[in-house]
Design an enzyme around this catalytic site. Structure first.
Site, PDB file in Angstrom:
ATOM      1  N   TYR A 156       0.648  -1.233  -0.046  1.00  0.00           N
ATOM      2  CA  TYR A 156      -0.058   0.168  -0.063  1.00  0.00           C
ATOM      3  C   TYR A 156       0.902   1.213   0.003  1.00  0.00           C
ATOM      4  O   TYR A 156       0.763   2.147  -0.756  1.00  0.00           O
ATOM      5  CB  TYR A 156      -0.860  -0.101   1.375  1.00  0.00           C
ATOM      6  CG  TYR A 156      -1.996   1.130   1.318  1.00  0.00           C
ATOM      7  CD1 TYR A 156      -3.105   1.067   0.580  1.00  0.00           C
ATOM      8  CD2 TYR A 156      -1.777   1.990   2.298  1.00  0.00           C
ATOM      9  CE1 TYR A 156      -3.935   2.080   1.031  1.00  0.00           C
ATOM     10  CE2 TYR A 156      -2.541   3.248   2.445  1.00  0.00           C
ATOM     11  CZ  TYR A 156      -3.758   3.155   1.527  1.00  0.00           C
ATOM     12  OH  TYR A 156      -4.681   4.194   1.736  1.00  0.00           O
ATOM     13  N   LYS A 160       0.970   4.072  -2.768  1.00  0.00           N
ATOM     14  CA  LYS A 160       0.795   5.527  -2.795  1.00  0.00           C
ATOM     15  C   LYS A 160       1.861   6.344  -2.795  1.00  0.00           C
ATOM     16  O   LYS A 160       1.677   7.788  -3.268  1.00  0.00           O
ATOM     17  CB  LYS A 160       0.243   5.605  -1.048  1.00  0.00           C
ATOM     18  CG  LYS A 160      -1.226   5.142  -0.964  1.00  0.00           C
ATOM     19  CD  LYS A 160      -2.293   5.464  -2.065  1.00  0.00           C
ATOM     20  CE  LYS A 160      -3.753   4.797  -1.664  1.00  0.00           C
ATOM     21  NZ  LYS A 160      -4.972   5.412  -2.373  1.00  0.00           N
TER      22      LYS A 160
HETATM   23  N1  LIG Z   1      -9.699   5.426   5.101  1.00  0.00           N
HETATM   24  C1  LIG Z   1      -8.409   6.134   5.249  1.00  0.00           C
HETATM   25  O1  LIG Z   1      -7.811   6.020   6.519  1.00  0.00           O
HETATM   26  C2  LIG Z   1      -7.549   6.397   4.361  1.00  0.00           C
HETATM   27  C3  LIG Z   1      -6.317   7.008   4.525  1.00  0.00           C
HETATM   28  C4  LIG Z   1      -5.493   7.410   3.456  1.00  0.00           C
HETATM   29  C5  LIG Z   1      -6.024   7.268   2.152  1.00  0.00           C
HETATM   30  N2  LIG Z   1      -7.064   6.621   1.960  1.00  0.00           N
HETATM   31  C6  LIG Z   1      -7.355   6.404   0.483  1.00  0.00           C
HETATM   32  O2  LIG Z   1      -8.754   6.957   0.209  1.00  0.00           O
HETATM   33  C7  LIG Z   1      -9.250   6.193  -1.047  1.00  0.00           C
HETATM   34  C8  LIG Z   1     -10.813   5.888  -0.447  1.00  0.00           C
HETATM   35  O3  LIG Z   1     -10.527   5.128   0.785  1.00  0.00           O
HETATM   36  P1  LIG Z   1     -11.808   4.830   1.637  1.00  0.00           P
HETATM   37  O4  LIG Z   1     -11.346   4.703   3.075  1.00  0.00           O
HETATM   38  O5  LIG Z   1     -13.052   5.635   1.290  1.00  0.00           O
HETATM   39  O6  LIG Z   1     -12.044   3.441   1.126  1.00  0.00           O
HETATM   40  P2  LIG Z   1     -13.507   2.426   1.146  1.00  0.00           P
HETATM   41  O7  LIG Z   1     -13.082   1.035   1.298  1.00  0.00           O
HETATM   42  O8  LIG Z   1     -14.732   2.771   2.057  1.00  0.00           O
HETATM   43  O9  LIG Z   1     -14.052   2.421  -0.340  1.00  0.00           O
HETATM   44  C9  LIG Z   1     -13.282   2.246  -1.472  1.00  0.00           C
HETATM   45  C10 LIG Z   1     -13.961   2.587  -2.596  1.00  0.00           C
HETATM   46  O10 LIG Z   1     -13.212   2.201  -3.894  1.00  0.00           O
HETATM   47  C11 LIG Z   1     -13.918   1.290  -4.750  1.00  0.00           C
HETATM   48  N3  LIG Z   1     -12.863   0.181  -5.140  1.00  0.00           N
HETATM   49  C12 LIG Z   1     -12.189  -0.662  -4.677  1.00  0.00           C
HETATM   50  N4  LIG Z   1     -11.406  -1.351  -5.529  1.00  0.00           N
HETATM   51  C13 LIG Z   1     -11.825  -0.958  -6.762  1.00  0.00           C
HETATM   52  C14 LIG Z   1     -11.449  -1.456  -8.028  1.00  0.00           C
HETATM   53  N5  LIG Z   1     -10.758  -2.436  -8.152  1.00  0.00           N
HETATM   54  N6  LIG Z   1     -12.119  -0.702  -9.083  1.00  0.00           N
HETATM   55  C15 LIG Z   1     -12.952   0.317  -8.809  1.00  0.00           C
HETATM   56  N7  LIG Z   1     -13.239   0.626  -7.660  1.00  0.00           N
HETATM   57  C16 LIG Z   1     -12.635   0.112  -6.458  1.00  0.00           C
HETATM   58  C17 LIG Z   1     -14.726   0.477  -3.811  1.00  0.00           C
HETATM   59  O11 LIG Z   1     -15.829  -0.072  -4.454  1.00  0.00           O
HETATM   60  C18 LIG Z   1     -15.235   1.806  -3.068  1.00  0.00           C
HETATM   61  O12 LIG Z   1     -16.075   2.429  -3.641  1.00  0.00           O
HETATM   62  C19 LIG Z   1      -8.294   5.194  -1.097  1.00  0.00           C
HETATM   63  O13 LIG Z   1      -7.531   5.407  -2.041  1.00  0.00           O
HETATM   64  C20 LIG Z   1      -7.615   5.019   0.191  1.00  0.00           C
HETATM   65  O14 LIG Z   1      -6.308   4.320  -0.228  1.00  0.00           O
HETATM   66  C21 LIG Z   1      -7.870   6.230   2.902  1.00  0.00           C
END
Ligand SMILES: NC(=O)c1ccc[n+]([C@@H]2O[C@H](COP(=O)([O-])OP(=O)(O)OC[C@H]3O[C@@H](n4cnc5c(N)ncnc54)[C@H](O)[C@@H]3O)[C@@H](O)[C@H]2O)c1
Length: 248
Positions: A156, A160
């Site tokens: 991951y 990123k």
């Molecule tokens: N939640 C956190 O603490 C956090 C921290 C840093 C970065 N992020 C980043 O933010 C973004 C959103 O995270 P989140 O926490 O809302 O995640 P989440 O798991 O709640 O939602 C993920 C979304 O991505 C979609 N998805 C997953 N795999 C996919 C694929 N192969 N093709 C198309 N769509 C796909 C899912 O269907 C969903 O809509 C991500 O890139 C994550 O890495 C999240």
């Protein structure tokens, strides 16, 4: 579509941060195209309902961002139907955590494919059209893990960090064409993604946040909306940390 209506593309827009971004970006009269890869359409349907309640036309579609053909067709369809693409938000992402010495090649590759190669496919498809129309904003979701590393997340964190480098390169290549490219790097945001982390570890992570609380999807969405707004017209190639002070 009204004359002022903007067109926003959001990957992973069915829930979590992606849903909040769609809601924060779009105003009445705008159009949102989002995709997801959930097992079913329930969250996506809910997102469509929320957007429609706000007077926004919404199209949700299930496909994998690692499928270059599907990505190209999605971006092309939006552009041909609306005649413009204002913003692309590369938000879809996954985790498949494990310690480095135990991580399988599949585990490493799958996360790189979705989180980095998927961002490349979407960015390339949108950039070609944005360069021609001479405007557009692209924002990708990086992470604090890509800035400082995180035990159990070699895949991951690498994906990123790749998003950050891709963002800066795209920003340099597209700057003269009126297209801005930025990233945000959230810390610990309460969504389904972090709910899989054991409770005890979640508490330990929260204890490391100077602001004393976990982030909410809206905390990220508001910064993304700023980066896509005219207020950020001179901002490109930047990585904005949204982490309550976890990294300064
Ligand atoms: N939640 C956190 O603490 C956090 C921290 C840093 C970065 N992020 C980043 O933010 C973004 C959103 O995270 P989140 O926490 O809302 O995640 P989440 O798991 O709640 O939602 C993920 C979304 O991505 C979609 N998805 C997953 N795999 C996919 C694929 N192969 N093709 C198309 N769509 C796909 C899912 O269907 C969903 O809509 C991500 O890139 C994550 O890495 C999240």
């Amino acid at each position: 579509m009204s004359e002022q209506g903007k067109v926003h593309l959001v990957t992973g827009g069915s829930r979590g941060i992606g849903r909040s971004i769609a809601l924060a970006l779009a105003s009445a009269g705008d159009v949102v195209y989002f995709n997801h890869y959930d097992p079913d359409d329930s969250a996506a349907d809910e997102t469509i309902g929320l957007l429609e309640d706000a007077g926004v036309e919404a199209f949700g579609q299930k496909f994998d961002v690692t499928d270059a053909g599907q990505v190209q067709a999605w971006v092309k369809e939006a552009f041909e139907a609306q005649g413009r693409i204002d913003n692309l938000i590369n938000n879809a992402g996954i985790t498949m955590d494990g310690l480095l010495v135990r991580m399988s090649p599949e585990q490493f590759n799958q996360v790189i494919q979705v989180n980095l190669v998927g961002v490349f496919y979407c960015t390339q498809a949108a950039a070609k059209l944005m360069m021609k129309q001479r405007f557009g904003s692209i924002v990708s979701l990086a992470s604090i893990a890509g800035q400082i590393g995180n035990p159990g997340q070699a895949n991951y964190a690498a994906s990123k960090a790749g998003v950050i480098a891709l963002t800066k390169t795209a920003a340099k290549e597209l700057a003269t064409r009126g297209v801005r490219v930025n990233a945000v790097a959230p810390g610990f945001i309460e969504t389904d993604m972090v709910n899989t982390i054991p409770e005890k570890l979640q508490e330990a992570m929260k204890a490391m946040i100077p602001m004393g609380r976990a982030g909410q999807p809206e905390d990220v969405a508001d910064v993304v909306a700023f980066l896509c707004s005219d207020a950020a017209r001179y901002v490109t190639g930047q990585v904005i940390a949204i982490n309550g002070g976890m990294m300064m």
